[in-house]
Design a protein around this motif. Structure first.
Motif, PDB file in Angstrom:
ATOM      1  N   GLU A 174       0.951  -1.333   0.024  1.00 41.55           N
ATOM      2  CA  GLU A 174      -0.028   0.022   0.052  1.00 41.55           C
ATOM      3  C   GLU A 174       0.780   1.403  -0.030  1.00 41.55           C
ATOM      4  O   GLU A 174       0.699   2.279  -0.872  1.00 41.55           O
ATOM      5  N   VAL A 175       1.841   1.294   0.962  1.00 40.04           N
ATOM      6  CA  VAL A 175       2.688   2.462   0.751  1.00 40.04           C
ATOM      7  C   VAL A 175       3.590   2.608  -0.375  1.00 40.04           C
ATOM      8  O   VAL A 175       3.715   3.889  -0.735  1.00 40.04           O
ATOM      9  N   THR A 176       3.830   1.452  -1.030  1.00 40.46           N
ATOM     10  CA  THR A 176       4.625   1.807  -2.154  1.00 40.46           C
ATOM     11  C   THR A 176       3.804   2.210  -3.332  1.00 40.46           C
ATOM     12  O   THR A 176       4.246   2.765  -4.137  1.00 40.46           O
ATOM     13  N   ILE A 177       2.850   1.654  -3.369  1.00 42.02           N
ATOM     14  CA  ILE A 177       1.705   2.256  -4.365  1.00 42.02           C
ATOM     15  C   ILE A 177       1.350   3.551  -4.233  1.00 42.02           C
ATOM     16  O   ILE A 177       1.654   4.538  -5.241  1.00 42.02           O
ATOM     17  N   ASN A 178       1.493   4.152  -2.892  1.00 41.19           N
ATOM     18  CA  ASN A 178       1.119   5.230  -2.812  1.00 41.19           C
ATOM     19  C   ASN A 178       2.309   6.301  -3.119  1.00 41.19           C
ATOM     20  O   ASN A 178       2.179   7.369  -3.572  1.00 41.19           O
ATOM     21  N   ALA A 179       3.465   5.797  -2.870  1.00 40.64           N
ATOM     22  CA  ALA A 179       4.774   6.613  -3.372  1.00 40.64           C
ATOM     23  C   ALA A 179       5.017   6.668  -4.628  1.00 40.64           C
ATOM     24  O   ALA A 179       5.178   7.677  -5.070  1.00 40.64           O
ATOM     25  N   ALA A 180       4.583   5.654  -5.319  1.00 41.64           N
ATOM     26  CA  ALA A 180       4.584   5.742  -6.988  1.00 41.64           C
ATOM     27  C   ALA A 180       3.623   6.823  -7.328  1.00 41.64           C
ATOM     28  O   ALA A 180       4.045   7.434  -8.531  1.00 41.64           O
ATOM     29  N   HIS A 181       2.430   6.655  -6.663  1.00 41.28           N
ATOM     30  CA  HIS A 181       1.587   7.472  -7.283  1.00 41.28           C
ATOM     31  C   HIS A 181       1.751   9.170  -7.245  1.00 41.28           C
ATOM     32  O   HIS A 181       1.646   9.942  -7.855  1.00 41.28           O
ATOM     33  N   ASP A 182       2.267   9.124  -5.737  1.00 37.98           N
ATOM     34  CA  ASP A 182       2.978  10.667  -5.719  1.00 37.98           C
ATOM     35  C   ASP A 182       4.034  11.060  -6.375  1.00 37.98           C
ATOM     36  O   ASP A 182       4.062  12.355  -6.843  1.00 37.98           O
ATOM     37  N   MET A 183       4.792  10.176  -6.824  1.00 41.56           N
ATOM     38  CA  MET A 183       6.078  10.677  -7.602  1.00 41.56           C
ATOM     39  C   MET A 183       5.621  10.521  -8.997  1.00 41.56           C
ATOM     40  O   MET A 183       6.564  11.032  -9.939  1.00 41.56           O
ATOM     41  N   GLY A 184       4.763   9.818  -9.522  1.00 39.75           N
ATOM     42  CA  GLY A 184       4.593   9.700 -10.906  1.00 39.75           C
ATOM     43  C   GLY A 184       5.424   8.803 -11.773  1.00 39.75           C
ATOM     44  O   GLY A 184       5.402   9.192 -12.915  1.00 39.75           O
ATOM     45  N   CYS A 185       5.988   7.744 -10.891  1.00 31.13           N
ATOM     46  CA  CYS A 185       6.809   7.114 -11.600  1.00 31.13           C
ATOM     47  C   CYS A 185       6.988   5.710 -11.013  1.00 31.13           C
ATOM     48  O   CYS A 185       6.255   5.496 -10.053  1.00 31.13           O
ATOM     49  N   ILE A 186       7.805   4.745 -11.598  1.00 34.14           N
ATOM     50  CA  ILE A 186       8.129   3.573 -10.734  1.00 34.14           C
ATOM     51  C   ILE A 186       8.661   3.784  -9.478  1.00 34.14           C
ATOM     52  O   ILE A 186       9.707   4.409  -9.648  1.00 34.14           O
ATOM     53  N   VAL A 187       8.617   2.836  -8.516  1.00 33.67           N
ATOM     54  CA  VAL A 187       9.280   3.077  -7.424  1.00 33.67           C
ATOM     55  C   VAL A 187       9.330   1.567  -6.918  1.00 33.67           C
ATOM     56  O   VAL A 187       8.403   0.550  -7.046  1.00 33.67           O
ATOM     57  N   ILE A 188      10.757   1.225  -6.550  1.00 35.08           N
ATOM     58  CA  ILE A 188      11.057  -0.300  -6.252  1.00 35.08           C
ATOM     59  C   ILE A 188      11.729  -0.152  -4.763  1.00 35.08           C
ATOM     60  O   ILE A 188      12.419   0.445  -4.543  1.00 35.08           O
ATOM     61  N   ALA A 189      10.690  -0.633  -3.957  1.00 38.82           N
ATOM     62  CA  ALA A 189      11.086  -0.720  -2.529  1.00 38.82           C
ATOM     63  C   ALA A 189      11.926  -2.034  -2.131  1.00 38.82           C
ATOM     64  O   ALA A 189      11.416  -3.082  -2.167  1.00 38.82           O
ATOM     65  N   LYS A 190      13.260  -1.687  -2.162  1.00 38.73           N
ATOM     66  CA  LYS A 190      14.071  -2.867  -2.213  1.00 38.73           C
ATOM     67  C   LYS A 190      14.102  -3.606  -0.786  1.00 38.73           C
ATOM     68  O   LYS A 190      13.945  -2.784   0.479  1.00 38.73           O
ATOM     69  N   GLY A 191      14.205  -4.856  -0.820  1.00 40.87           N
ATOM     70  CA  GLY A 191      14.196  -5.509   0.634  1.00 40.87           C
ATOM     71  C   GLY A 191      14.133  -7.118   0.169  1.00 40.87           C
ATOM     72  O   GLY A 191      14.256  -7.445  -0.828  1.00 40.87           O
ATOM     73  N   GLU A 192      14.036  -7.845   1.423  1.00 37.68           N
ATOM     74  CA  GLU A 192      14.086  -9.232   1.244  1.00 37.68           C
ATOM     75  C   GLU A 192      12.544  -9.589   0.422  1.00 37.68           C
ATOM     76  O   GLU A 192      12.702 -10.481  -0.518  1.00 37.68           O
ATOM     77  N   ASN A 193      11.551  -8.782   0.710  1.00 36.59           N
ATOM     78  CA  ASN A 193      10.334  -8.894  -0.050  1.00 36.59           C
ATOM     79  C   ASN A 193      10.271  -7.530  -0.927  1.00 36.59           C
ATOM     80  O   ASN A 193      10.029  -6.465  -0.213  1.00 36.59           O
ATOM     81  N   THR A 194      10.869  -7.512  -2.178  1.00 39.62           N
ATOM     82  CA  THR A 194      10.909  -6.233  -2.938  1.00 39.62           C
ATOM     83  C   THR A 194       9.461  -5.907  -3.676  1.00 39.62           C
ATOM     84  O   THR A 194       8.978  -6.788  -4.301  1.00 39.62           O
ATOM     85  N   LEU A 195       8.999  -4.896  -3.786  1.00 42.60           N
ATOM     86  CA  LEU A 195       8.080  -4.318  -4.182  1.00 42.60           C
ATOM     87  C   LEU A 195       8.026  -3.485  -5.438  1.00 42.60           C
ATOM     88  O   LEU A 195       8.875  -2.624  -5.271  1.00 42.60           O
ATOM     89  N   VAL A 196       7.590  -3.681  -6.747  1.00 45.42           N
ATOM     90  CA  VAL A 196       7.708  -2.870  -7.682  1.00 45.42           C
ATOM     91  C   VAL A 196       6.083  -2.137  -7.994  1.00 45.42           C
ATOM     92  O   VAL A 196       5.377  -2.901  -8.149  1.00 45.42           O
TER      93      VAL A 196
END
Length: 280
Positions: A174-196
């Motif tokens: 949810e927070v990664t989707i919100n980040a991508a929406h706010d920035m208007g681009c792809i956000v990769i939240a890196k980690g053991e469970n990486t979200l694109v």
């Protein structure tokens, strides 16, 4: 994300001239700070970009040239230098951040990069510059890919609590989707469970756990290699979302294939073996 999601038809390199496969430009920091950019540049070359150049301040040209052979080097210190470089329309993807530095002098370079509206990976120091200079975020565009680890994510999105980011995968999504929406681009939240996540509300999960666990990726420079993989794929014509998803999977697969003892330089070196297994 798994192997079945990979665009294998695109990963297969077609016949053609080197410039048919794109030209990636990676910006470097100064003397003693070029290693991260060199890692990213070599990763972009290994993943199939036809030409990869490193743009570096004049004082560091000798340092860069002493370590590379297949990469091109050009002097880029000022926004004007970068403007001249980007007059070459064959440059199809940019990478900025690894070892780049966070001084005020770097802000103009970031502005010039984003004004070019080309496929761009912003990693490491570039993310820190965005967090320190919020007006730069207004220049982001849909061809950008941001690659924050947890600490960088917290700096770039201070309204997201550490507890929320460390909570369930659903909450992190949810927070990664919100980040991508706010920035208007792809956000990769890196980690053991990486979200694109993309700016349209789509999110994709890659779990480097269980049989896909890759603890050897916790080594200096591995994130720079991921940035280079994404840049190289975008230089070849992958969309930012395709490039992000494929690069995250390949990055982990390279670590698994190499195994214990991995250092960042090994990731591009083992990539041909991974691609051969995929493309036979």
């Amino acid at each position: 994300m798994n192997r079945s999601n990979l665009p294998l038809d695109l990963l297969q390199k077609k016949q053609g001239h080197k410039f048919d496969h794109g030209h990636a430009l990676v910006l470097s920091g100064g003397v003693g700070r070029t290693g991260a950019a060199r890692l990213a540049a070599m990763a972009a070359l290994r993943i199939g970009a036809g030409v990869v150049s490193i743009g570096t301040p004049p004082a560091a040209i000798s340092e860069v040239a002493a370590h590379i052979s297949a990469l091109m080097v050009r002097k880029i210190k000022t926004p004007h230098d970068l403007e001249i470089a980007l007059s070459d329309k064959r440059i199809s993807a940019l990478c900025v951040g690894p070892g780049f530095g966070t001084s005020s002098a770097q802000i103009g370079l970031i502005e010039e990069i984003l004004a070019a509206k080309r496929a761009t990976v912003l990693d490491a120091d570039a993310i820190t510059l965005l967090a320190m200079n919020r007006e730069l975020c207004t220049l982001l565009h849909p061809a950008c890919v941001l690659t924050p680890h947890a600490g960088e994510f917290a700096r770039l999105f201070p309204d997201t609590s550490a507890e929320a980011f460390a909570a369930s995968i659903d909450k992190r999504a949810e927070v990664t989707i919100n980040a991508a929406h706010d920035m208007g681009c792809i956000v990769i939240a890196k980690g053991e469970n990486t979200l694109v996540a993309d700016q349209n509300g789509h999110v994709y999960l890659h779990q480097a756990t269980g049989a896909r666990a890759a603890p050897w990726l916790a080594t200096a420079g591995s994130g720079d290699v991921l940035a280079g993989f994404i840049t190289g794929l975008m230089a070849r014509g992958f969309t930012p979302l395709e490039a992000a998803k494929a690069a995250v999977w390949l990055h982990v697969e390279c670590a698994i294939t190499f195994g214990p003892g991995l250092i960042a330089e090994d990731l591009p070196a083992v990539l041909p073996k991974v691609l051969r297994k995929l493309l036979v």
